[in-house]
Write an enzyme that holds these catalytic residues in place. Structure first.
Site, PDB file in Angstrom:
ATOM      1  N   ASP A   1      16.113  76.404  37.096  1.00  0.00           N
ATOM      2  CA  ASP A   1      14.701  75.934  36.280  1.00  0.00           C
ATOM      3  C   ASP A   1      14.247  74.985  37.493  1.00  0.00           C
ATOM      4  O   ASP A   1      14.936  73.919  37.762  1.00  0.00           O
ATOM      5  CB  ASP A   1      15.077  75.400  35.111  1.00  0.00           C
TER       6      ASP A   1
ATOM      7  N   GLU B   1      13.212  80.853  41.339  1.00  0.00           N
ATOM      8  CA  GLU B   1      12.898  81.527  40.042  1.00  0.00           C
ATOM      9  C   GLU B   1      14.018  81.183  38.891  1.00  0.00           C
ATOM     10  O   GLU B   1      15.085  81.475  39.106  1.00  0.00           O
ATOM     11  CB  GLU B   1      12.731  83.075  40.436  1.00  0.00           C
TER      12      GLU B   1
ATOM     13  N   CYS C   1      -3.463  81.553  38.606  1.00  0.00           N
ATOM     14  CA  CYS C   1      -4.210  82.767  38.514  1.00  0.00           C
ATOM     15  C   CYS C   1      -5.013  82.537  36.943  1.00  0.00           C
ATOM     16  O   CYS C   1      -4.842  83.236  36.251  1.00  0.00           O
ATOM     17  CB  CYS C   1      -3.559  83.974  38.586  1.00  0.00           C
TER      18      CYS C   1
ATOM     19  N   GLY D   1       7.134  87.693  44.379  1.00  0.00           N
ATOM     20  CA  GLY D   1       7.457  87.584  45.946  1.00  0.00           C
ATOM     21  C   GLY D   1       6.358  87.684  46.763  1.00  0.00           C
ATOM     22  O   GLY D   1       6.711  87.513  48.069  1.00  0.00           O
ATOM     23  N   GLY D   2       5.122  87.789  46.368  1.00  0.00           N
ATOM     24  CA  GLY D   2       4.213  88.089  47.374  1.00  0.00           C
ATOM     25  C   GLY D   2       3.882  86.999  48.209  1.00  0.00           C
ATOM     26  O   GLY D   2       3.777  86.877  49.533  1.00  0.00           O
ATOM     27  N   LYS D   3       4.085  85.703  47.640  1.00  0.00           N
ATOM     28  CA  LYS D   3       3.771  84.560  48.489  1.00  0.00           C
ATOM     29  C   LYS D   3       4.794  84.211  49.350  1.00  0.00           C
ATOM     30  O   LYS D   3       4.868  83.593  50.544  1.00  0.00           O
ATOM     31  CB  LYS D   3       3.051  83.611  47.627  1.00  0.00           C
TER      32      LYS D   3
END
Length: 450
Positions: free
Chosen positions: A314, A288, A383, A271-273
């Site tokens: 999905d 999610e 990432c 949830g950071g973004k």
């Protein structure tokens, strides 16, 4: 000439008796010592489980931590640090051990020896403690016949110290050959960055003052020394900030002004973004697939006192009711960019894992296309340090059609100019800003639906 052996060493052998493995005399411990009951040591027991899980079973570090059950937070943190240090230096420490062993010991014994070497050469543990705790560990784990071997080998490492590393190409030995080859000219800089424990980076809510002790980086991220506990910082419970590597925070920053826009955050947990988008004034739909990860996402957003719509679905099948302005896709990937924090990835991932992920990344990009208005923006991010998951996926999307690349300008990346590629992609690795503590490896590209 520097050798570059695999950290697994030679082929496994049938288990012989422990003392015969040592080259030096005195490897066999005395009977009274063998019969001494070792003291409990939850830190090294958990670290041993983590290292063995990675080396023997290709089990992720976090998986072992999650299975470990209730534990003193300080013991857990110490175990994580010991295991992570062992994994960061696995290749070079294996090379150090090779001349001291006549034959390859059983895998659990080798893991214990590596932990001992890590304590002596990289964590500055007093020799008597480093040797004694590993000897006791072997006894607790019903590997007492190898206690003498550990005692002899680790005492030699303690005596000879870092001279054992002289002449070794640590940067190359501590990276599996397939990754070294894939990273090309960046490999040595990346590897140097991996040897450093990652600091704690925070993204602050607008208008919030950073807790004391941090350094504000050019991009606005506030950095604290490695080992800082985020939950101990004033303002955590109030939701003033969240943990987010400086590189991971950049894709949302590069989306520009999102106020009033409807933005879908695909694969959104933890949830950071989502939090960045919400604090920027966007209406966020955070998608999610897994219930547990979605629950974690909701908890994080609740702590931060932000508003975001969470969708458990999905992303390859779900569609919004109406097309949206923008999609942020931080796609599932090999995570090789997170190696500073997750050095287990070095030894768990294989080339075939990257190949398997590529098809899914293409599918996510195509799904994002269906969600967007004409002219809508996709921020594609991973990432990962692998070309296959970054620039190659963008090029493949452009070849399939329906997209236009919108390069990042020099002005947009003025605070992190080294991350801008000639094509206008955003690309970082652990060797960037190494004097400030480095950063994770990230790739991002901006595409517009046409």
């Amino acid at each position: 000439m520097t050798q570059n052996r695999s950290p697994r060493g030679s082929a496994r052998l049938n288990r012989p008796s422990g003392p015969s493995f040592a080259r030096r005399k005195g490897a066999r411990s005395s009977r009274p010592e063998q019969n001494r009951r070792p003291s409990p040591d939850p830190t090294r027991d958990l670290a041993f489980d983590i290292v063995c899980g990675v080396v023997e079973h290709r089990r992720m570090l976090e998986t072992t931590l999650d299975r470990s059950g209730p534990m003193d937070p300080r013991d857990r943190a110490s175990a994580h640090r010991l295991a992570a240090t062992t994994l960061r230096h696995l290749g070079s420490m294996t090379e150090v051990l090779q001349p001291m062993l006549r034959r390859e010991p059983p895998e659990p014994v080798r893991c214990a020896l590596l932990m001992g070497v890590a304590q002596l050469l990289h964590l500055e543990t007093p020799p008597h403690a480093a040797v004694g705790t590993i000897v006791d560990l072997l006894r607790r784990r019903r590997l007492a016949p190898f206690a003498g071997l550990a005692n002899a080998v680790l005492r030699r490492v303690a005596r000879e110290g870092r001279s054992l590393l002289e002449g070794l190409d640590e940067a190359r030995l501590d990276v599996p050959p397939w990754l070294w080859s894939a990273w090309g000219a960046r490999a040595r800089a990346i590897s140097r960055g991996l040897h450093r424990e990652a600091p704690l980076d925070l993204t602050l809510r607008p208008g919030v003052e950073a807790p004391e002790g941090g350094e504000t980086l050019p991009t606005g991220t506030v950095r604290y020394p490695a080992g800082t506990r985020i939950t101990a910082l004033p303002g955590f419970e109030e939701g003033h900030f969240w943990a987010q590597d400086v590189a991971a925070a950049m894709p949302v920053k590069l989306m520009g002004d999102v106020a009033g826009k409807t933005v879908i955050d695909l694969c959104a947990a933890p949830g950071g973004k989502t939090a960045q988008l919400a604090t920027g004034g966007a209406h966020v739909m955070a998608v999610e697939r897994e219930e547990a990860r979605a629950a974690r996402l909701k908890d994080n957003i609740a702590r931060l006192k932000l508003t975001a719509e969470t969708v458990v679905a999905d992303a390859l099948e779900w569609q919004p009711e109406t097309p949206v302005d923008a999609v942020l896709l931080d796609a599932p990937c090999s995570a090789t960019g997170t190696l500073r924090r997750h050095p287990d990835v070095l030894w768990i991932k294989r080339p075939r894992d990257v190949t398997a992920l590529v098809e899914g990344q293409d599918a996510f990009i195509d799904a994002a296309h269906r969600m967007l208005k004409p002219g809508g923006m996709l921020m594609y991010a991973v990432c990962s340090l692998q070309d296959e998951e970054g620039p190659d996926r963008v090029r493949a999307a452009l070849e399939r059609g329906g997209w236009k690349l919108v390069p990042f300008s020099e002005e947009e990346l003025a605070d992190m100019a080294a991350a801008r590629t000639p094509e206008g992609f955003f690309r970082t690795h652990p060797g960037l800003w190494v004097d400030r503590g480095g950063m994770d490896g990230f790739f991002a590209a901006r595409l517009q639906r046409v």
